[in-house]
Structure formats: structure tokens, C-alpha cells
Scaffold this active site. Sequence first.
Site, PDB file in Angstrom:
ATOM      1  CB  ALA A  67      25.591  61.648  35.922  1.00  0.00           C
ATOM      2  N   GLY A 112      26.688  56.672  37.546  1.00  0.00           N
ATOM      3  CA  GLY A 112      25.230  56.606  37.607  1.00  0.00           C
ATOM      4  C   GLY A 112      24.663  55.396  36.875  1.00  0.00           C
ATOM      5  CD  GLU A 115      25.535  56.164  41.728  1.00  0.00           C
ATOM      6  OE1 GLU A 115      25.630  56.926  40.742  1.00  0.00           O
ATOM      7  OE2 GLU A 115      25.600  56.564  42.896  1.00  0.00           O
ATOM      8  CD  GLU A 135      30.371  57.953  40.621  1.00  0.00           C
ATOM      9  OE1 GLU A 135      31.208  57.055  40.889  1.00  0.00           O
ATOM     10  OE2 GLU A 135      29.182  57.716  40.338  1.00  0.00           O
TER      11      GLU A 135
HETATM   12  N1  CO8 Z   1      28.743  61.849  30.148  1.00  0.00           N
HETATM   13  C1  CO8 Z   1      28.703  62.497  28.963  1.00  0.00           C
HETATM   14  N2  CO8 Z   1      29.231  61.993  27.825  1.00  0.00           N
HETATM   15  C2  CO8 Z   1      29.840  60.795  27.917  1.00  0.00           C
HETATM   16  C3  CO8 Z   1      29.914  60.067  29.113  1.00  0.00           C
HETATM   17  C4  CO8 Z   1      29.325  60.642  30.281  1.00  0.00           C
HETATM   18  N3  CO8 Z   1      29.288  60.016  31.478  1.00  0.00           N
HETATM   19  N4  CO8 Z   1      30.576  58.923  28.886  1.00  0.00           N
HETATM   20  C5  CO8 Z   1      30.891  58.925  27.588  1.00  0.00           C
HETATM   21  N5  CO8 Z   1      30.455  60.047  26.983  1.00  0.00           N
HETATM   22  C6  CO8 Z   1      30.591  60.448  25.582  1.00  0.00           C
HETATM   23  C7  CO8 Z   1      32.006  60.913  25.261  1.00  0.00           C
HETATM   24  O1  CO8 Z   1      32.194  62.253  25.646  1.00  0.00           O
HETATM   25  C8  CO8 Z   1      32.049  60.684  23.776  1.00  0.00           C
HETATM   26  O2  CO8 Z   1      31.356  61.747  23.139  1.00  0.00           O
HETATM   27  P1  CO8 Z   1      32.086  62.616  21.957  1.00  0.00           P
HETATM   28  O3  CO8 Z   1      32.246  61.604  20.858  1.00  0.00           O
HETATM   29  O4  CO8 Z   1      31.101  63.674  21.663  1.00  0.00           O
HETATM   30  O5  CO8 Z   1      33.383  63.066  22.509  1.00  0.00           O
HETATM   31  C9  CO8 Z   1      31.211  59.433  23.566  1.00  0.00           C
HETATM   32  O6  CO8 Z   1      30.414  59.315  24.735  1.00  0.00           O
HETATM   33  C10 CO8 Z   1      32.052  58.168  23.445  1.00  0.00           C
HETATM   34  O7  CO8 Z   1      32.888  58.070  24.562  1.00  0.00           O
HETATM   35  P2  CO8 Z   1      34.484  57.894  24.468  1.00  0.00           P
HETATM   36  O8  CO8 Z   1      34.993  58.456  23.204  1.00  0.00           O
HETATM   37  O9  CO8 Z   1      35.087  58.387  25.734  1.00  0.00           O
HETATM   38  O10 CO8 Z   1      34.564  56.294  24.376  1.00  0.00           O
HETATM   39  P3  CO8 Z   1      35.784  55.369  24.865  1.00  0.00           P
HETATM   40  O11 CO8 Z   1      35.491  54.023  24.318  1.00  0.00           O
HETATM   41  O12 CO8 Z   1      37.084  55.997  24.542  1.00  0.00           O
HETATM   42  O13 CO8 Z   1      35.640  55.350  26.462  1.00  0.00           O
HETATM   43  C11 CO8 Z   1      34.491  55.175  28.557  1.00  0.00           C
HETATM   44  C12 CO8 Z   1      34.522  54.779  27.067  1.00  0.00           C
HETATM   45  C13 CO8 Z   1      35.636  54.505  29.317  1.00  0.00           C
HETATM   46  C14 CO8 Z   1      33.166  54.708  29.122  1.00  0.00           C
HETATM   47  C15 CO8 Z   1      34.634  56.723  28.677  1.00  0.00           C
HETATM   48  O14 CO8 Z   1      33.672  57.329  27.809  1.00  0.00           O
HETATM   49  C16 CO8 Z   1      34.409  57.265  30.044  1.00  0.00           C
HETATM   50  O15 CO8 Z   1      35.291  57.156  30.889  1.00  0.00           O
HETATM   51  N6  CO8 Z   1      33.222  57.865  30.304  1.00  0.00           N
HETATM   52  C17 CO8 Z   1      32.933  58.522  31.567  1.00  0.00           C
HETATM   53  C18 CO8 Z   1      32.636  57.511  32.647  1.00  0.00           C
HETATM   54  C19 CO8 Z   1      32.384  58.210  33.964  1.00  0.00           C
HETATM   55  O16 CO8 Z   1      33.231  58.873  34.519  1.00  0.00           O
HETATM   56  N7  CO8 Z   1      31.181  58.033  34.499  1.00  0.00           N
HETATM   57  C20 CO8 Z   1      30.777  58.612  35.761  1.00  0.00           C
HETATM   58  C21 CO8 Z   1      30.173  59.977  35.570  1.00  0.00           C
HETATM   59  S1  CO8 Z   1      29.813  60.797  37.109  1.00  0.00           S
HETATM   60  C22 CO8 Z   1      28.378  60.074  37.642  1.00  0.00           C
HETATM   61  O17 CO8 Z   1      27.874  59.172  37.027  1.00  0.00           O
HETATM   62  C23 CO8 Z   1      27.770  60.604  38.913  1.00  0.00           C
HETATM   63  C24 CO8 Z   1      26.389  60.031  39.178  1.00  0.00           C
HETATM   64  C25 CO8 Z   1      25.673  60.792  40.270  1.00  0.00           C
HETATM   65  C26 CO8 Z   1      25.189  62.158  39.800  1.00  0.00           C
HETATM   66  C27 CO8 Z   1      24.439  62.869  40.886  1.00  0.00           C
HETATM   67  C28 CO8 Z   1      23.768  64.166  40.520  1.00  0.00           C
HETATM   68  C29 CO8 Z   1      24.123  64.819  39.259  1.00  0.00           C
END
Ligand code: CO8
Length: 260
Positions: A67, A112, A115, A135
Site C-alpha cells: 500500500a 499489499g 496480498e 507491515e
Molecule cells: N509506498 C509508497 N512509496 C513507496 C513504497 C510504498 N509501499 N515502496 C517504495 N516506495 C517508493 C519510495 O519511497 C521511493 O520513492 P522516492 O524515490 O520518492 O523516495 C521509490 O518507491 C523507490 O523505493 P526505494 O528507494 O525505497 O527503493 P529500494 O530499492 O531502496 O528499496 C524496497 C525497495 C525494499 C521495496 C523499499 O522501497 C521498501 O521497503 N518499500 C516499502 C515496503 C513496505 O513496507 N510495504 C508494505 C506497506 S504497508 C501495506 O502494504 C499494508 C497493506 C494493507 C493496507 C490496508 C488499508 C490501507
Amino acid sequence: MTFDNLHLDLQENILTVTIDREAALNALNKVTMSSLHRLFGQYIPDHEEIRGVILTGAGQKAFVAGADIKEFVGLEAQQGKQMAATGHETFFLIENSRVPVIAAVNGFALGGGCELAMACHMRIAGEHARFGQPEVNLGLIPGYGGTQRLVQYIGKGKAMELLLTADMIPADEALRLGLVNHVVPAGQEVAKAREILTRIATKGPVAVRKVIEAVNAYFTEATDGFHFEVESFGYACGTRDFREGAQAFIEKRKPAFTGH
Ligand code: CO8
């Protein structure tokens, strides 16, 4: 009908849907979730020519990285509950789609994103794909069905471990655990999904729909899946497609199914 952040490509009755937010690793923001809801709730049911759907992410790095965390800022309890409930609705539409949906997982499938892949009927992973439910790192739990579907696919013990540690697993481990159906070289995910869906498209459409419903019945509380199978078998016996399928076998020719 327009679908923000989704790119649609219909070829030979197979619809490829690309979640197109590459700069955010295809994170599911509200707009994208709303597009997915309309796609699976209205567009696909209304287009009988669609015989299978492939879901994938733009670029080579991510299927969906979760998400959109940036939309979580200021999220309150009631609003979060509502977003999760709406997301569940959308993912049930995918899981209960009348045509098979395959996730072509071309990179990170996190939160997500994992999921979403699990709501599909099958998962094809690129060898670089990584799966996880991170999460708890955010002080959250999965909200799009992850606590339930991960258990269904890989069992309670391993699901508990992944959900509690937030560990990511590579494609080959996801295959070993039963989370994915096939692992293919990076870039071949969509082609493999298409090959499977093209074969399924030669089968009786009613039978395909009934198989999806009957398998899902196993996981639906208050539905007796065995009873559902008996009912669905009877239903299939009453279709023209069944008569055509049996006749074609006897006449040693390919059946010409019409979906009736
Ligand atoms: N949301 C928003 N932006 C994201 C997300 C995300 N989930 N993942 C990556 N991005 C963005 C980064 O912020 C970055 O943007 P910017 O260049 O503007 O800073 C761009 O994508 C590239 O990402 P990274 O620079 O972080 O790339 P890396 O190669 O260093 O890392 C990863 C890749 C490991 C995938 C890292 O981006 C990461 O850990 N992302 C988050 C993963 C995460 O925690 N996902 C779970 C989110 S919570 C969820 O999914 C709950 C679902 C249920 C919701 C229910 C109701 C709302």
C-alpha cells in the site's frame, strides 16, 4: 471507463493489466485501488470476450511494493478500518473473478503487493522476485487479507514466522513453500502466465468458472464445499458446453465451447 494508474492490453482474449506507478514501485494508492475495484467489479464482468487476466507491475523492479505508505500519514483508526474493508472487497472481486487471474510477479511483492498476488488464482514469479509482509515494521498488520491467505497457502507456522519477522523470501523459497506456482527467468513472467491462460481458454468457460467457485468454497465459512461441488457438477451437466465436450471427445475432434 478509465482506470488511473492501470495500463490495459487485450490480446487474443487475455487482458494484461499493468499497475503503472513505477517511480513508487507500483505502490497501491487510493486511486489505484479504486481503479482495480472498477476493473474487477464492472469492466471484466461486462466483457465476456475476456477469458483470462494477467496482473503485473510496471518496470523490472517491483510487482507492487505494498500500500502507498505516503498516504498513511495522519490515518486514524476508523479511516484505516474503512480502507481495509474496501480493499478486502476489491481483493474478493479478484479472488471470485469468473475468469482466472494470474499474478506475474516481476520483482518485489510486499505487504499489499503480496496480498494482491495471493488474491489471484495463481502466481508466476520472476527469479528475482521477493515476497514479504513487512507491515509490523510500520507498527501495522496486513489489511488486505494477508493474515488469512498466507496461512491458506503456506500453513500456520511459516505464515506466523513471515508475518511476525517481516522477513522477505526469494522466489525459490516461495516456490518451495507453495506460495507461487512457477519461477521463471526475469522478464518471462507475463509470457508464462499467458501460456497458462491460453490453455485454460480452450476449456469450457462455465466449467472454469465453476472450478474457481468450488475451490473458493473450501475457504468460505458457512459454505460446504462438497455440497457446492455436487451442485456445480449438476449445473455443468446441464450446459450445452458439456454436451459439446463429450461429443467432441467421442468424435475425436476439438470441442467448440460457447460458454453456455
Ligand atoms: N509506498 C509508497 N512509496 C513507496 C513504497 C510504498 N509501499 N515502496 C517504495 N516506495 C517508493 C519510495 O519511497 C521511493 O520513492 P522516492 O524515490 O520518492 O523516495 C521509490 O518507491 C523507490 O523505493 P526505494 O528507494 O525505497 O527503493 P529500494 O530499492 O531502496 O528499496 C524496497 C525497495 C525494499 C521495496 C523499499 O522501497 C521498501 O521497503 N518499500 C516499502 C515496503 C513496505 O513496507 N510495504 C508494505 C506497506 S504497508 C501495506 O502494504 C499494508 C497493506 C494493507 C493496507 C490496508 C488499508 C490501507
